[in-house]
Each structure stands twice: as structure tokens, then as C-alpha cells.
Write a protein that holds these residues in place. Structure first.
Motif, PDB file in Angstrom:
ATOM      1  N   THR A   1     -11.562   3.095  11.309  1.00 54.62           N
ATOM      2  CA  THR A   1     -10.187   2.031  11.127  1.00 54.62           C
ATOM      3  C   THR A   1     -10.911   0.754  10.796  1.00 54.62           C
ATOM      4  O   THR A   1      -9.793  -0.022  10.646  1.00 54.62           O
ATOM      5  CB  THR A   1      -8.638   2.604  12.080  1.00 54.62           C
ATOM      6  N   ALA A   2     -11.597   0.093  11.806  1.00 54.07           N
ATOM      7  CA  ALA A   2     -12.215  -1.242  11.093  1.00 54.07           C
ATOM      8  C   ALA A   2     -12.278  -2.090   9.959  1.00 54.07           C
ATOM      9  O   ALA A   2     -11.982  -3.076   9.653  1.00 54.07           O
ATOM     10  CB  ALA A   2     -13.076  -1.817  12.253  1.00 54.07           C
ATOM     11  N   ASP A   3     -12.421  -1.197   9.337  1.00 58.39           N
ATOM     12  CA  ASP A   3     -13.099  -1.093   7.736  1.00 58.39           C
ATOM     13  C   ASP A   3     -11.381  -1.282   7.117  1.00 58.39           C
ATOM     14  O   ASP A   3     -11.544  -1.754   5.696  1.00 58.39           O
ATOM     15  CB  ASP A   3     -14.357  -0.215   7.241  1.00 58.39           C
ATOM     16  N   ARG A   4     -10.871  -0.744   7.557  1.00 57.31           N
ATOM     17  CA  ARG A   4      -9.787  -0.918   6.505  1.00 57.31           C
ATOM     18  C   ARG A   4      -8.576  -1.940   6.132  1.00 57.31           C
ATOM     19  O   ARG A   4      -8.611  -2.558   7.287  1.00 57.31           O
ATOM     20  CB  ARG A   4      -8.220   0.927   7.409  1.00 57.31           C
ATOM     21  N   LEU A   5      -7.715  -1.702   4.956  1.00 63.26           N
ATOM     22  CA  LEU A   5      -7.489  -3.661   5.215  1.00 63.26           C
ATOM     23  C   LEU A   5      -5.810  -3.725   5.684  1.00 63.26           C
ATOM     24  O   LEU A   5      -5.884  -4.798   5.610  1.00 63.26           O
ATOM     25  CB  LEU A   5      -7.427  -3.828   3.915  1.00 63.26           C
ATOM     26  N   ASP A   6      -5.573  -2.095   5.771  1.00 58.58           N
ATOM     27  CA  ASP A   6      -4.423  -2.306   6.140  1.00 58.58           C
ATOM     28  C   ASP A   6      -3.843  -2.480   7.236  1.00 58.58           C
ATOM     29  O   ASP A   6      -2.580  -2.243   8.285  1.00 58.58           O
ATOM     30  CB  ASP A   6      -3.555  -0.784   6.053  1.00 58.58           C
ATOM     31  N   ILE A   7      -4.789  -1.963   8.529  1.00 58.78           N
ATOM     32  CA  ILE A   7      -4.504  -2.929  10.332  1.00 58.78           C
ATOM     33  C   ILE A   7      -5.600  -3.513  10.488  1.00 58.78           C
ATOM     34  O   ILE A   7      -6.049  -3.531   9.834  1.00 58.78           O
ATOM     35  CB  ILE A   7      -5.698  -1.437  10.511  1.00 58.78           C
ATOM     36  N   PRO A   8      -4.933  -4.375  11.227  1.00 59.31           N
ATOM     37  CA  PRO A   8      -4.957  -5.774  11.478  1.00 59.31           C
ATOM     38  C   PRO A   8      -5.974  -5.626  12.621  1.00 59.31           C
ATOM     39  O   PRO A   8      -6.199  -4.665  13.338  1.00 59.31           O
ATOM     40  CB  PRO A   8      -3.936  -6.712  12.386  1.00 59.31           C
ATOM     41  N   ARG A   9      -6.858  -6.343  12.619  1.00 60.74           N
ATOM     42  CA  ARG A   9      -8.021  -6.807  13.609  1.00 60.74           C
ATOM     43  C   ARG A   9      -7.916  -7.597  14.755  1.00 60.74           C
ATOM     44  O   ARG A   9      -6.232  -8.147  14.931  1.00 60.74           O
ATOM     45  CB  ARG A   9      -9.109  -7.896  12.765  1.00 60.74           C
TER      46      ARG A   9
ATOM     47  N   GLU B   1      -4.848   6.672   0.754  1.00 51.03           N
ATOM     48  CA  GLU B   1      -4.859   7.023   1.086  1.00 51.03           C
ATOM     49  C   GLU B   1      -3.500   7.526   1.506  1.00 51.03           C
ATOM     50  O   GLU B   1      -2.219   8.391   2.470  1.00 51.03           O
ATOM     51  CB  GLU B   1      -5.480   6.424   2.424  1.00 51.03           C
ATOM     52  N   ARG B   2      -2.738   6.542   1.228  1.00 48.84           N
ATOM     53  CA  ARG B   2      -0.944   6.073   2.307  1.00 48.84           C
ATOM     54  C   ARG B   2      -0.322   7.086   1.370  1.00 48.84           C
ATOM     55  O   ARG B   2       0.494   8.288   1.427  1.00 48.84           O
ATOM     56  CB  ARG B   2      -0.181   5.044   1.831  1.00 48.84           C
ATOM     57  N   ASP B   3      -0.773   6.966  -0.419  1.00 48.30           N
ATOM     58  CA  ASP B   3       0.311   8.440  -0.663  1.00 48.30           C
ATOM     59  C   ASP B   3      -0.287   9.990  -0.972  1.00 48.30           C
ATOM     60  O   ASP B   3       0.335  10.468  -1.083  1.00 48.30           O
ATOM     61  CB  ASP B   3      -0.511   7.895  -2.648  1.00 48.30           C
ATOM     62  N   ARG B   4      -2.069   9.784  -0.024  1.00 50.71           N
ATOM     63  CA  ARG B   4      -1.984  11.263   0.218  1.00 50.71           C
ATOM     64  C   ARG B   4      -1.679  11.370   1.597  1.00 50.71           C
ATOM     65  O   ARG B   4      -0.959  12.273   1.384  1.00 50.71           O
ATOM     66  CB  ARG B   4      -3.528  11.358   0.184  1.00 50.71           C
ATOM     67  N   ASP B   5      -1.282  10.893   2.180  1.00 48.68           N
ATOM     68  CA  ASP B   5      -0.005  11.273   3.231  1.00 48.68           C
ATOM     69  C   ASP B   5       1.428  11.765   3.477  1.00 48.68           C
ATOM     70  O   ASP B   5       1.961  12.603   3.439  1.00 48.68           O
ATOM     71  CB  ASP B   5      -0.110   9.464   4.744  1.00 48.68           C
ATOM     72  N   VAL B   6       2.065  10.501   2.266  1.00 47.38           N
ATOM     73  CA  VAL B   6       2.868  10.713   2.089  1.00 47.38           C
ATOM     74  C   VAL B   6       3.078  12.585   0.827  1.00 47.38           C
ATOM     75  O   VAL B   6       4.512  12.490   1.350  1.00 47.38           O
ATOM     76  CB  VAL B   6       3.870   9.310   0.602  1.00 47.38           C
ATOM     77  N   ASP B   7       2.302  12.277  -0.049  1.00 46.04           N
ATOM     78  CA  ASP B   7       1.993  13.837  -0.198  1.00 46.04           C
ATOM     79  C   ASP B   7       2.289  14.735   0.880  1.00 46.04           C
ATOM     80  O   ASP B   7       2.901  16.104   0.555  1.00 46.04           O
ATOM     81  CB  ASP B   7       1.274  13.238  -1.478  1.00 46.04           C
ATOM     82  N   ALA B   8       1.426  14.340   1.498  1.00 47.88           N
ATOM     83  CA  ALA B   8       1.153  15.933   2.095  1.00 47.88           C
ATOM     84  C   ALA B   8       2.592  16.287   2.954  1.00 47.88           C
ATOM     85  O   ALA B   8       2.268  17.355   3.396  1.00 47.88           O
ATOM     86  CB  ALA B   8      -0.093  15.574   2.784  1.00 47.88           C
ATOM     87  N   ARG B   9       2.793  14.752   3.918  1.00 47.39           N
ATOM     88  CA  ARG B   9       3.955  15.270   4.428  1.00 47.39           C
ATOM     89  C   ARG B   9       5.034  15.434   3.330  1.00 47.39           C
ATOM     90  O   ARG B   9       5.676  16.428   4.150  1.00 47.39           O
ATOM     91  CB  ARG B   9       5.192  13.797   4.439  1.00 47.39           C
ATOM     92  N   SER B  10       5.189  15.076   2.432  1.00 46.26           N
ATOM     93  CA  SER B  10       6.693  15.515   1.175  1.00 46.26           C
ATOM     94  C   SER B  10       6.238  17.394   0.972  1.00 46.26           C
ATOM     95  O   SER B  10       6.867  17.979   0.932  1.00 46.26           O
ATOM     96  CB  SER B  10       6.970  15.428  -0.113  1.00 46.26           C
TER      97      SER B  10
ATOM     98  N   ASN C   1     -13.767  -5.877  -6.138  1.00 47.85           N
ATOM     99  CA  ASN C   1     -14.069  -5.089  -5.250  1.00 47.85           C
ATOM    100  C   ASN C   1     -12.924  -4.737  -4.326  1.00 47.85           C
ATOM    101  O   ASN C   1     -12.045  -3.849  -3.617  1.00 47.85           O
ATOM    102  CB  ASN C   1     -15.428  -5.719  -4.356  1.00 47.85           C
ATOM    103  N   ARG C   2     -12.458  -6.467  -4.264  1.00 52.30           N
ATOM    104  CA  ARG C   2     -11.382  -5.986  -3.620  1.00 52.30           C
ATOM    105  C   ARG C   2     -10.042  -5.468  -3.729  1.00 52.30           C
ATOM    106  O   ARG C   2      -9.100  -4.823  -2.847  1.00 52.30           O
ATOM    107  CB  ARG C   2     -10.644  -8.164  -3.148  1.00 52.30           C
ATOM    108  N   GLN C   3      -9.888  -5.693  -4.931  1.00 57.58           N
ATOM    109  CA  GLN C   3      -8.786  -4.453  -5.628  1.00 57.58           C
ATOM    110  C   GLN C   3      -9.110  -3.151  -5.561  1.00 57.58           C
ATOM    111  O   GLN C   3      -7.166  -2.234  -5.363  1.00 57.58           O
ATOM    112  CB  GLN C   3      -8.491  -4.901  -7.067  1.00 57.58           C
TER     113      GLN C   3
ATOM    114  N   ASP D   1      -6.535  -0.297  -3.924  1.00 60.17           N
ATOM    115  CA  ASP D   1      -6.717   1.303  -4.526  1.00 60.17           C
ATOM    116  C   ASP D   1      -6.891   2.025  -3.432  1.00 60.17           C
ATOM    117  O   ASP D   1      -6.059   2.689  -2.929  1.00 60.17           O
ATOM    118  CB  ASP D   1      -7.356   1.045  -5.671  1.00 60.17           C
ATOM    119  N   ARG D   2      -7.831   2.455  -2.327  1.00 59.13           N
ATOM    120  CA  ARG D   2      -8.397   3.245  -1.168  1.00 59.13           C
ATOM    121  C   ARG D   2      -7.167   3.483  -0.385  1.00 59.13           C
ATOM    122  O   ARG D   2      -6.737   4.005  -0.511  1.00 59.13           O
ATOM    123  CB  ARG D   2      -9.255   2.604  -1.305  1.00 59.13           C
ATOM    124  N   VAL D   3      -6.529   1.958   0.032  1.00 59.38           N
ATOM    125  CA  VAL D   3      -5.908   2.243   1.196  1.00 59.38           C
ATOM    126  C   VAL D   3      -4.592   2.305   0.844  1.00 59.38           C
ATOM    127  O   VAL D   3      -3.726   3.682   0.509  1.00 59.38           O
ATOM    128  CB  VAL D   3      -5.748   0.767   1.550  1.00 59.38           C
ATOM    129  N   GLN D   4      -4.182   2.457  -0.171  1.00 58.69           N
ATOM    130  CA  GLN D   4      -2.789   2.809  -0.989  1.00 58.69           C
ATOM    131  C   GLN D   4      -3.079   4.177  -2.134  1.00 58.69           C
ATOM    132  O   GLN D   4      -2.258   5.023  -1.377  1.00 58.69           O
ATOM    133  CB  GLN D   4      -2.431   2.450  -2.671  1.00 58.69           C
TER     134      GLN D   4
END
Length: 177
Positions: free
Chosen positions: A16-24, A120-129, A109-111, A115-118
Motif C-alpha cells: 500500500t506504500a505505492d498507492r496514491l490514495d493512502i497518505p504516507r 481498484e476502487r471501482d472493482r471493490d465497489v463492483d465486488a460489493r455490489s 503517468n500520473r493520470q 486511473d489505476r487507483v480508481q
């Protein structure tokens, strides 16, 4: 074969250290470093890349080149700074292109990371749905099965009519006897 002595929590933290949505987490140091925004250059490159992709930039660039060429052709000889082959203009445009390409790639690259973080979030929401839909489908199936066992109003009416008819028939037979 190398053995990983880290616990699963440590491995999860490293992932999770490389993820952009988690603060360091901030580390405390004895000597304070100058505070700077590490993403400032990335944000600046994104702003530049966005501007380079607009019609406004094309209009400004075209106007600048036309003014440059017009001035260096029609201005008095002693005020011209770039003669006909326009070597300085070519150098300026090459310099602009050599900086624009890496800035655009950095912005992409930043985009891509966002997009990769989004994703993953979409995939988690889809799995919960999907889990919620499967739960609801099972609940509806259970309700349908239990409703199938419940007597309906029409069924009760028909049974009561049948019973009334039988009672009437028995009363008539008793009256005859």
C-alpha cells in the motif's frame, strides 16, 4: 529460494506504500528537512500538458510564429534578430518540443496512476455490489419458496366454497333421513 520473514501485515503495508490514495506516514527525524511538496512538479507538468492540448495554445503558438517570421522579414535590417533560415526560431521550437514531450509523458503517468487507483476502487465497489445482488437474489428465492407454501386468498375461498358445498350436501341428506 529466498524466504520472506516479513509478516503479512508488513507485506500489506509495503504494497500500500505505492498507492496514491493512502497518505504516507511521516517519519520523525532529528534534523528537520526543508518541507516541500513532492508532487508540485507533477501538478505543474499536468497543468502545462493540459494547456499544450488546447486550441488557445495553438492560437498563441501560431500568432507567435507569424509575428516572429513577419518581424524578421519586414522589420528594418538592424532590428532583425533571426535572418531567413530562422535558425533561432527552429532552435526555440525544438527546445519547446523537447520539454513538452517529457512533461506530457509525466502527466500521462500520473493520470495512469490515478486511473489505476480508481479502477481498484471501482472493482471493490463492483465486488460489493455483486455480493449484495447475490444476497438479495437468494433472499428473493427464499421468499418465493415460502410464498409457494402460503395459502392464497383465492385458494382459501375455493376450499371454503368446497366445504360449504359439502356441508350443504350433508344437511340435505340429514333432512331426507
Amino acid at each position: 529460494m529466498a524466504r520472506d520473514d516479513r509478516s503479512s501485515d508488513d507485506r500489506r503495508l509495503i504494497r500500500t506504500a505505492d498507492r496514491l490514495d493512502i497518505p504516507r506516514e511521516l517519519r520523525r527525524t532529528i534534523v528537520r528537512r526543508r518541507a516541500y511538496d513532492a508532487d508540485a512538479f507533477g501538478r505543474m507538468s499536468e497543468r502545462i500538458a493540459r494547456f499544450l492540448g488546447t486550441g488557445q495554445f495553438l492560437v498563441y503558438m501560431t500568432a507567435t510564429i507569424l509575428l516572429w517570421v513577419g518581424w524578421n522579414i519586414f522589420a528594418p535590417e538592424h532590428l532583425r534578430w533571426d535572418q531567413y533560415p530562422f535558425i533561432f526560431l527552429t532552435l526555440a521550437l525544438s527546445l519547446q518540443a523537447s520539454y513538452a514531450a517529457p512533461l506530457i509523458l509525466l502527466a500521462q503517468n500520473r493520470q495512469e496512476a490515478r486511473d489505476r487507483v480508481q479502477y481498484e476502487r471501482d472493482r471493490d465497489v463492483d465486488a460489493r455490489s455483486r455480493a449484495d445482488m447475490e444476497f438479495l437474489a437468494r433472499e428473493m428465492a427464499a421468499l418465493r419458496m415460502s410464498i409457494g407454501e402460503v395459502a392464497t386468498r383465492d385458494f382459501l375461498r375455493s376450499e371454503l366454497r368446497t366445504l360449504l358445498a359439502e356441508l350443504d350436501h350433508k344437511d340435505r341428506e340429514d333432512d331426507r333421513v
